[in-house]
Design a protein around this motif. Structure first.
Motif, PDB file in Angstrom:
ATOM      1  N   UNK A 188       0.854  -1.185   0.000  1.00  0.00           N
ATOM      2  CA  UNK A 188       0.000   0.000   0.000  1.00  0.00           C
ATOM      3  C   UNK A 188       0.887   1.230   0.000  1.00  0.00           C
ATOM      4  N   UNK A 189       0.755   2.073  -1.021  1.00  0.00           N
ATOM      5  CA  UNK A 189       1.564   3.275  -1.165  1.00  0.00           C
ATOM      6  C   UNK A 189       0.629   4.473  -1.300  1.00  0.00           C
ATOM      7  N   UNK A 195       0.958  -2.982  -7.010  1.00  0.00           N
ATOM      8  CA  UNK A 195       1.815  -4.104  -7.365  1.00  0.00           C
ATOM      9  C   UNK A 195       3.265  -3.670  -7.163  1.00  0.00           C
ATOM     10  N   UNK A 196       4.154  -4.638  -6.923  1.00  0.00           N
ATOM     11  CA  UNK A 196       5.573  -4.317  -6.810  1.00  0.00           C
ATOM     12  C   UNK A 196       6.363  -5.100  -7.850  1.00  0.00           C
ATOM     13  N   UNK A 197       6.879  -4.358  -8.823  1.00  0.00           N
ATOM     14  CA  UNK A 197       7.695  -4.939  -9.881  1.00  0.00           C
ATOM     15  C   UNK A 197       9.155  -4.772  -9.485  1.00  0.00           C
ATOM     16  N   UNK A 198       9.943  -5.828  -9.586  1.00  0.00           N
ATOM     17  CA  UNK A 198      11.346  -5.791  -9.172  1.00  0.00           C
ATOM     18  C   UNK A 198      12.257  -6.024 -10.367  1.00  0.00           C
ATOM     19  N   UNK A 199      13.203  -5.114 -10.561  1.00  0.00           N
ATOM     20  CA  UNK A 199      14.220  -5.238 -11.600  1.00  0.00           C
ATOM     21  C   UNK A 199      15.552  -5.517 -10.916  1.00  0.00           C
ATOM     22  N   UNK A 200      16.248  -6.568 -11.346  1.00  0.00           N
ATOM     23  CA  UNK A 200      17.530  -6.922 -10.730  1.00  0.00           C
ATOM     24  C   UNK A 200      18.590  -7.080 -11.821  1.00  0.00           C
ATOM     25  N   UNK A 210      18.788  -4.248  -6.487  1.00  0.00           N
ATOM     26  CA  UNK A 210      17.508  -4.347  -7.166  1.00  0.00           C
ATOM     27  C   UNK A 210      16.794  -3.006  -7.136  1.00  0.00           C
ATOM     28  N   UNK A 211      15.803  -2.884  -8.017  1.00  0.00           N
ATOM     29  CA  UNK A 211      14.946  -1.704  -8.071  1.00  0.00           C
ATOM     30  C   UNK A 211      13.514  -2.170  -7.886  1.00  0.00           C
ATOM     31  N   UNK A 212      12.783  -1.528  -6.995  1.00  0.00           N
ATOM     32  CA  UNK A 212      11.366  -1.861  -6.790  1.00  0.00           C
ATOM     33  C   UNK A 212      10.508  -0.703  -7.284  1.00  0.00           C
ATOM     34  N   UNK A 213       9.607  -1.018  -8.198  1.00  0.00           N
ATOM     35  CA  UNK A 213       8.686  -0.013  -8.729  1.00  0.00           C
ATOM     36  C   UNK A 213       7.278  -0.405  -8.307  1.00  0.00           C
ATOM     37  N   UNK A 214       6.643   0.437  -7.490  1.00  0.00           N
ATOM     38  CA  UNK A 214       5.278   0.196  -7.041  1.00  0.00           C
ATOM     39  C   UNK A 214       4.319   0.798  -8.057  1.00  0.00           C
ATOM     40  N   UNK A 215       3.459  -0.047  -8.642  1.00  0.00           N
ATOM     41  CA  UNK A 215       2.512   0.404  -9.663  1.00  0.00           C
ATOM     42  C   UNK A 215       1.106   0.436  -9.091  1.00  0.00           C
ATOM     43  N   UNK A 216       0.420   1.536  -9.288  1.00  0.00           N
ATOM     44  CA  UNK A 216      -0.951   1.671  -8.804  1.00  0.00           C
ATOM     45  C   UNK A 216      -1.798   0.502  -9.321  1.00  0.00           C
ATOM     46  N   UNK A 217      -2.553  -0.114  -8.430  1.00  0.00           N
ATOM     47  CA  UNK A 217      -3.332  -1.291  -8.794  1.00  0.00           C
ATOM     48  C   UNK A 217      -4.442  -1.027  -9.778  1.00  0.00           C
ATOM     49  N   UNK A 218      -4.816   0.233  -9.942  1.00  0.00           N
ATOM     50  CA  UNK A 218      -5.904   0.580 -10.866  1.00  0.00           C
ATOM     51  C   UNK A 218      -5.398   1.212 -12.154  1.00  0.00           C
ATOM     52  N   UNK A 219      -4.464   2.160 -12.043  1.00  0.00           N
ATOM     53  CA  UNK A 219      -4.008   2.909 -13.215  1.00  0.00           C
ATOM     54  C   UNK A 219      -2.654   2.443 -13.741  1.00  0.00           C
ATOM     55  N   UNK A 220      -1.919   1.667 -12.930  1.00  0.00           N
ATOM     56  CA  UNK A 220      -0.559   1.213 -13.226  1.00  0.00           C
ATOM     57  C   UNK A 220       0.447   2.361 -13.294  1.00  0.00           C
ATOM     58  N   UNK A 221       0.053   3.525 -12.821  1.00  0.00           N
ATOM     59  CA  UNK A 221       0.971   4.653 -12.726  1.00  0.00           C
ATOM     60  C   UNK A 221       2.001   4.356 -11.627  1.00  0.00           C
ATOM     61  N   UNK A 222       3.285   4.556 -11.879  1.00  0.00           N
ATOM     62  CA  UNK A 222       4.289   4.341 -10.822  1.00  0.00           C
ATOM     63  C   UNK A 222       4.031   5.272  -9.636  1.00  0.00           C
ATOM     64  N   UNK A 223       3.853   4.682  -8.475  1.00  0.00           N
ATOM     65  CA  UNK A 223       3.623   5.454  -7.256  1.00  0.00           C
ATOM     66  C   UNK A 223       4.907   5.632  -6.457  1.00  0.00           C
ATOM     67  N   UNK A 224       5.856   4.748  -6.680  1.00  0.00           N
ATOM     68  CA  UNK A 224       7.077   4.779  -5.880  1.00  0.00           C
ATOM     69  C   UNK A 224       8.185   4.008  -6.581  1.00  0.00           C
ATOM     70  N   UNK A 225       9.405   4.521  -6.474  1.00  0.00           N
ATOM     71  CA  UNK A 225      10.581   3.833  -6.993  1.00  0.00           C
ATOM     72  C   UNK A 225      11.621   3.778  -5.887  1.00  0.00           C
TER      73      UNK A 225
END
Length: 382
Positions: A188-189, A195-200, A210-225
């Motif tokens: 929750x952000x 969702x949390x997408x992880x790039x390694x 690693x990089x964690x990108x939190x994507x809004x569950x409705x719009x998929x807009x990045x909420x946090x990196x």
């Protein structure tokens, strides 16, 4: 209006024009309560969602919010800027900073950068644009022209990537055969399920774990990196929303009338600053870019550019009324450098949690999100 303020903030302010096509907002510091339930999506599906949400051609739904950026790169304590006005981009290399954004469409946006005692605002409404600096009681009517973009020299966000959108867009360009992609637990952000997408990075020589990108569950807009350096449990860099609303902002957010008694000026704004000095900076940046070469691939890529320490020191003191602070910051960083040498020659090494730089005595600057060993190896590549 103080030309130095524009030169100092030319990139982030002009990046605001990009926010019109790629807007997002502030770092973590958002409460995580349990794991929100969201429809299952694979890593590849979320990767496609993230790319679409940061695409300039897609456009972003109207929104507003507060962004927080936090950096803990392991640099020596940097001197504080004076004057109470806009902060120098160098100061974004440490501590926490807040930005407020309003986005009503491609040509309707506002970015506010509060400081301890004052605030600066960029307001774009159709063909009208204003920059307001409360510290100097100056309102500047802007003509905005496009500048020349530059390829990022490292696969990590820059200090002036003031939103998760901008940071995510930069990072997503690095997703290729050199990157492992996976999905971890939801979070929750800014009060929204994500969702949390992880790039390694696959490269052993990368400083990035690693990089964690939190994507809004409705719009998929990045909420946090969040960027995690190897060996660190806490993010070395993060930018994300602390508050966000995906509804059209009120029209008054995009209107501006200079206050009574304010000094009113006019200026032309490009990606590299304003006026004649901006054009000189753009020409210099183009010269540097044309002279650059890259060693390695993906997350282990090292940029090699012609370099003179005297030029860097001169730039730190030119075009800004707080040039003394910029020069002091540069001096502090240089004092932390370690003398190194090898078959490639000699120079000074500067290492942070995420980036390593080598200033060689033969006139080169090598920069990469890699270990010192990788940097010195690249220095020996002709």
């Amino acid at each position: 209006m103080r030309r130095g303020t524009f030169v100092r903030w030319g990139v982030p302010i002009a990046a605001a024009a990009v926010i019109g096509a790629a807007i997002g907002a502030g770092p973590v510091i958002a409460a995580v309560s349990g794991e929100p339930v969201l429809p299952e999506r694979s890593a590849q599906q979320l990767l496609a969602d993230a790319v679409a949400a940061t695409s300039k051609s897609q456009g972003i739904a109207p929104m507003s919010g507060t962004v927080q950026q936090t950096a803990s790169l392991g640099l020596p304590a940097l001197p504080q800027t004076g004057g109470g006005g806009a902060t120098s981009p160098l100061s974004l290399l440490s501590g926490s900073h807040e930005v407020k954004v309003w986005y009503g469409g491609e040509n309707k946006m506002r970015v506010a950068m509060p400081t301890q005692l004052n605030e600066t605002n960029l307001i774009v409404n159709g063909d009208q644009a204003w920059y307001w600096d409360s510290a100097t009681n100056t309102a500047t009517k802007l003509t905005i022209k496009a500048g020349t973009g530059q390829k990022p020299v490292t696969p990590t966000p820059q200090p002036t990537d003031l939103t998760p959108q901008a940071a995510a867009e930069r990072l997503l360009t690095e997703v290729d055969e050199h990157t492992d992609v996976r999905v971890i637990n939801t979070a929750e952000v800014a009060g929204r399920p994500a969702y949390q997408l992880v790039l390694a990075p696959k490269a052993e020589g990368s400083l990035v774990q690693e990089v964690r990108i939190a994507l809004d569950g409705e719009t998929y807009v990045p909420l946090q990196v969040q960027l995690f350096a190897k060996g660190s449990a806490e993010p070395a860099y993060q930018v994300g929303f602390t508050q966000v609303t995906f509804t059209p902002p009120a029209a008054e957010n995009f209107t501006f009338t200079p206050p009574a008694g304010a000094k009113v000026e006019e200026a032309t704004l490009g990606e590299n600053g304003v006026g004649e000095k901006a054009e000189q900076r753009a020409e210099h940046a183009a010269d540097v870019a044309n002279g650059a070469k890259f060693v390695g691939e993906g997350w282990a890529r090292v940029a090699v550019v012609p370099f003179k320490l005297s030029d860097l020191q001169a730039q730190a003191t030119q075009g800004s009324e707080d040039g003394g602070n910029a020069a002091a910051m540069l001096d502090t960083v240089l004092k932390s450098a370690t003398p190194v040498s090898g078959t490639w020659g000699s120079g000074k090494l500067i290492k942070t949690k995420l980036v390593t730089a080598l200033l060689t005595d033969d006139g080169r600057l090598l920069v990469g999100a890699v270990t010192p060993e990788e940097i010195t190896k690249a220095a020996g590549t002709k």
